[in-house]
Design a protein around this motif. Structure first.
Motif, PDB file in Angstrom:
ATOM      1  N   GLN A  84      43.180  57.826  52.309  1.00  0.00           N
ATOM      2  CA  GLN A  84      43.969  56.624  52.015  1.00  0.00           C
ATOM      3  C   GLN A  84      43.295  55.832  50.900  1.00  0.00           C
ATOM      4  O   GLN A  84      42.068  55.836  50.789  1.00  0.00           O
ATOM      5  CB  GLN A  84      44.087  55.769  53.276  1.00  0.00           C
ATOM      6  N   SER A  85      44.105  55.161  50.114  1.00  0.00           N
ATOM      7  CA  SER A  85      43.582  54.454  48.949  1.00  0.00           C
ATOM      8  C   SER A  85      44.292  53.116  48.789  1.00  0.00           C
ATOM      9  O   SER A  85      45.504  53.023  48.974  1.00  0.00           O
ATOM     10  CB  SER A  85      43.823  55.333  47.711  1.00  0.00           C
ATOM     11  N   GLU A  86      43.491  52.090  48.450  1.00  0.00           N
ATOM     12  CA  GLU A  86      44.073  50.755  48.286  1.00  0.00           C
ATOM     13  C   GLU A  86      43.145  49.931  47.404  1.00  0.00           C
ATOM     14  O   GLU A  86      42.028  49.623  47.805  1.00  0.00           O
ATOM     15  CB  GLU A  86      44.186  50.124  49.686  1.00  0.00           C
ATOM     16  N   ASP A  87      43.533  49.639  46.200  1.00  0.00           N
ATOM     17  CA  ASP A  87      42.774  48.766  45.291  1.00  0.00           C
ATOM     18  C   ASP A  87      41.266  49.050  45.243  1.00  0.00           C
ATOM     19  O   ASP A  87      40.464  48.165  45.539  1.00  0.00           O
ATOM     20  CB  ASP A  87      42.960  47.287  45.684  1.00  0.00           C
ATOM     21  N   GLY A  88      40.898  50.240  44.890  1.00  0.00           N
ATOM     22  CA  GLY A  88      39.476  50.545  44.746  1.00  0.00           C
ATOM     23  C   GLY A  88      38.786  50.912  46.043  1.00  0.00           C
ATOM     24  O   GLY A  88      37.602  51.239  46.064  1.00  0.00           O
ATOM     25  N   LEU A  89      39.519  50.834  47.150  1.00  0.00           N
ATOM     26  CA  LEU A  89      38.962  51.209  48.455  1.00  0.00           C
ATOM     27  C   LEU A  89      39.600  52.537  48.875  1.00  0.00           C
ATOM     28  O   LEU A  89      40.824  52.686  48.837  1.00  0.00           O
ATOM     29  CB  LEU A  89      39.295  50.105  49.466  1.00  0.00           C
ATOM     30  N   ILE A  95      34.908  42.292  50.918  1.00  0.00           N
ATOM     31  CA  ILE A  95      33.914  42.305  49.828  1.00  0.00           C
ATOM     32  C   ILE A  95      34.540  42.775  48.502  1.00  0.00           C
ATOM     33  O   ILE A  95      33.911  42.710  47.466  1.00  0.00           O
ATOM     34  CB  ILE A  95      32.655  43.139  50.152  1.00  0.00           C
ATOM     35  N   LEU A  96      35.778  43.232  48.578  1.00  0.00           N
ATOM     36  CA  LEU A  96      36.435  43.712  47.354  1.00  0.00           C
ATOM     37  C   LEU A  96      37.250  42.619  46.683  1.00  0.00           C
ATOM     38  O   LEU A  96      37.691  42.782  45.554  1.00  0.00           O
ATOM     39  CB  LEU A  96      37.345  44.910  47.687  1.00  0.00           C
ATOM     40  N   THR A 122      36.602  54.200  42.150  1.00  0.00           N
ATOM     41  CA  THR A 122      36.410  53.810  43.549  1.00  0.00           C
ATOM     42  C   THR A 122      35.267  52.802  43.629  1.00  0.00           C
ATOM     43  O   THR A 122      34.165  53.090  43.174  1.00  0.00           O
ATOM     44  CB  THR A 122      36.041  55.046  44.403  1.00  0.00           C
ATOM     45  N   ALA A 123      35.559  51.623  44.198  1.00  0.00           N
ATOM     46  CA  ALA A 123      34.491  50.637  44.374  1.00  0.00           C
ATOM     47  C   ALA A 123      33.743  50.922  45.674  1.00  0.00           C
ATOM     48  O   ALA A 123      32.518  50.913  45.717  1.00  0.00           O
ATOM     49  CB  ALA A 123      35.079  49.234  44.389  1.00  0.00           C
ATOM     50  N   VAL A 124      34.516  51.177  46.732  1.00  0.00           N
ATOM     51  CA  VAL A 124      33.911  51.452  48.035  1.00  0.00           C
ATOM     52  C   VAL A 124      34.679  52.583  48.711  1.00  0.00           C
ATOM     53  O   VAL A 124      35.909  52.623  48.642  1.00  0.00           O
ATOM     54  CB  VAL A 124      33.965  50.196  48.954  1.00  0.00           C
TER      55      VAL A 124
END
Ligand code: AMP
Ligand code: MN
Ligand code: MN
Length: 316
Positions: free
Chosen positions: A212-217, A314-315, A250-252
């Motif tokens: 699953q993916s959502e705004d860099g997460l 944290i994002l 990907t941020a996290v």
């Protein structure tokens, strides 16, 4: 000049004969490398050494000398108990229950709770094996080929092959020193990090199929059913989290691994600028800013919701 705490460690090992070394559950290359590296050094000094990992040595490290001498519980009475690569005492499982308190804690996690009488905690070290290498130099402990192989394995695995942001020129210099002592970087890298069993890759496939993916997460889960379908024998994520961390922008990323004891093992990885150790600590775990973990009680769905909710914060 040897620092006071290193001198104290030297005095403690000089005075001890029976020494117990322990590292953390679900051991990684740094846990195994630190345990074997220091264990073999102490054996060279003529000490009686017991090596204990509650979960035993994972197959990918069985080629290391001494891996067959690691037990899953201690036996007897010890003059000195040393815990390596563990940020808190719960990380070693329940192996110490009736065997006393840890005397020495050698670790590099910023979340370390300083749980022993002597705490050799160096946050700047890329791996605990780096601290053990420094102890060896300062105290003139031997570094023969098997010891160099154990230490290089820890250095390679915790730095993801010198890719993590805390890998420095010094990390490479230590690796070069260990290679000078005969350790084969390519073979150790292939055995500990590159080679995966077919079962592990099938297990990844289960997790990758529901990413699953959502705004860099980015996140996914691995269920007990996935483990069964893939015929994967480990209780870990087979390093899937480090595959997710390679996804561009990907941020996290987070991986949830369902366990048989009603808990979920959560692993976070992040790009510089995002501190996942802080989130892991909120859930009773710990680690480093870019790589952290926790074991959380509860069913997979609920743990996933709570952790993703906390991670989103944290994002933003
Ligand atoms: P992992 O996701 O298990 O590969 O762990 C990433 C980092 O977090 C490593 O440095 C671990 O030592 C640390 N870590 C993982 N699980 C825990 C935990 N339950 N408590 C404290 N630290 C942890
Ligand atoms: Mn470790
Ligand atoms: Mn480590």
């Amino acid at each position: 000049m040897i620092s006071e705490d290193i001198q104290e460690f030297g005095d403690l090992i000089n005075r001890a004969q029976r020494i117990l070394l322990i590292s953390h559950i679900r051991p990684d290359g740094d846990a195994v490398g630190s345990l074997l590296g220091l264990g073999l050094m102490l054996e060279e000094l003529g000490k009686e050494v017991n090596l204990v990992l509650e979960d035993g040595v994972p197959l990918v490290f069985h080629h290391l000398t001494g891996a067959d001498k690691v037990y899953q519980e201690p036996a007897g009475v010890y003059d000195l108990i040393v815990v390596v690569d563990s940020s808190d005492i719960d990380r070693i499982g329940s192996v110490l229950d009736e065997h006393g308190e840890p005397d020495v804690n050698i670790d590099h996690h910023p979340t370390n709770t300083q749980f022993a009488k002597l705490n050799l905690v160096r946050e700047s070290a890329v791996a605990t094996v780096e601290i053990i290498y420094d102890l060896a130099l300062a105290l003139s402990l031997p570094i023969n080929l098997p010891i160099a192989e154990a230490l290089l394995t820890g250095l390679l695995t915790d730095s993801l092959g010198f890719r993590t942001s805390n890998s420095t020129a010094r990390t490479l210099r230590i690796a070069a020193e260990l290679m000078d002592r005969g350790a084969n970087l390519q073979v150790l890298y292939r055995k500990a990090m590159l080679e995966k069993s077919l079962a592990a890759v099938r297990y990844w496939g289960q997790g990758l199929s529901r990413i699953q993916s959502e705004d860099g997460l980015i996140w996914t889960s691995l269920t007990l059913k996935d483990r069964e379908i893939a015929d994967y024998s480990g209780r870990d994520d087979a390093d899937l989290v480090n595959i997710l961390s390679r996804i561009k922008d990907t941020a996290v990323c987070v991986v949830f691994v369902e366990q048989t004891d009603g808990k979920v093992k959560v692993s976070w990885r992040s790009r510089p600028g995002y501190d996942v150790a802080e989130i892991a600590t909120q859930f009773g775990g710990g680690g480093h800013k870019p790589a952290a973990g926790a074991e959380i009680k509860g069913d997979l769905k609920r743990v996933q919701e709570e952790v993703i909710e906390a991670t989103r914060k944290i994002l933003t």
